[in-house]
Design a protein around this motif. Sequence first.
Motif, mmCIF file in Angstrom:
data_model
loop_
_atom_site.group_PDB
_atom_site.id
_atom_site.type_symbol
_atom_site.label_atom_id
_atom_site.label_comp_id
_atom_site.label_asym_id
_atom_site.label_seq_id
_atom_site.Cartn_x
_atom_site.Cartn_y
_atom_site.Cartn_z
ATOM 1 N N LEU A 97 0.828 -1.210 0.000
ATOM 2 C CA LEU A 97 0.000 0.000 0.000
ATOM 3 C C LEU A 97 0.859 1.256 0.000
ATOM 4 C CD1 LEU A 97 -2.360 -1.928 0.583
ATOM 5 C CD2 LEU A 97 -3.206 -0.257 2.245
ATOM 6 N N GLU A 100 -1.442 7.266 -0.124
ATOM 7 C CA GLU A 100 -2.809 7.671 -0.472
ATOM 8 C C GLU A 100 -3.818 6.604 -0.041
ATOM 9 O OE1 GLU A 100 -5.400 8.990 -4.418
ATOM 10 O OE2 GLU A 100 -3.198 8.955 -4.502
ATOM 11 N N GLU A 101 -3.461 5.349 -0.256
ATOM 12 C CA GLU A 101 -4.369 4.256 0.136
ATOM 13 C C GLU A 101 -4.511 4.185 1.655
ATOM 14 O OE1 GLU A 101 -3.646 0.908 -3.279
ATOM 15 O OE2 GLU A 101 -1.896 1.598 -2.123
ATOM 16 N N ARG A 102 -3.426 4.413 2.349
ATOM 17 C CA ARG A 102 -3.497 4.396 3.814
ATOM 18 C C ARG A 102 -4.324 5.579 4.329
ATOM 19 N NH1 ARG A 102 2.129 2.501 3.389
ATOM 20 N NH2 ARG A 102 2.118 0.279 3.962
#
Length: 277
Positions: A97, A100-102
């Motif tokens: 990940l 941004e995904e986190r």
Amino acid sequence: LALADEAVALNARNYARLAELQAQAASGKRVTRPSTDPAAAGRALNLKSTLAANETYLQNIASASEWLAAGEAALSAVTAILGRALKDARTGASDTLGAEERAGLAQHVDGLLTEALAQWNAKHRGAYLFAGFKTTSAPFVPSGAPVASVSYAGDSGLRVVETEPGQTVAVNATGGAMTSAVFTALISLRDALNANDTAAIAGGIGEVQAALEGVLDTAADFGTRQQRLATTRARLEEVQLGLRDFLSRTEDAALAETIVRLKEQETVYEASLQTSA
């Protein structure tokens, strides 16, 4: 004159007996007043007192069970919330990940924090479930935007009900280490995800898991209390059936027998009236 007085007295006795049998036939009760059978009347009074007391205990049990069920529902919802947070933590700890995904996961965890806050501030019949004795105001107060901490405004009071002589059951749980762990774990996990800190996210898995176990322990305790209530309720209901049967045998009249005796007494009374005339 003596014979006349005796006849009047006999008529009065026969009429009193007739009236008593008429009252028994009309009410279905053998004991219509204490003087009919003082010993039976005393037993009946004691039985009725015990029945009334047990009925109060059964009402208490019903109310306690209702409160515990409301608490269990809130705890079940928090369990589900923490389960979703645990999934987010494990996903966020993956090396695949990016930041941004986190950050998206952090936003989701922040929503879970809001949901958890709502469940800990749940009400039943207008009273806050987890506030101790301070049931009129929300026990968990958030501060910051986004929420940086949650303070407890309730107290440590356990609301108890008496379920039988000398036995009580608490119908609530109060804010303490369990709830503090939930909020701390969710806030820490959200902040770690926003910071893209994989080490802190990995540490957050353990925090969320520990918070989840604390909630599950409390839910299990609520379940144990519910079982105690169910056992006591079943026993009291069985006792009530026995007491009602005993009361019926103590004060109820055998209707067929009473009617036969009533007819006989009517004949006796009419005969005494004719004789005295």
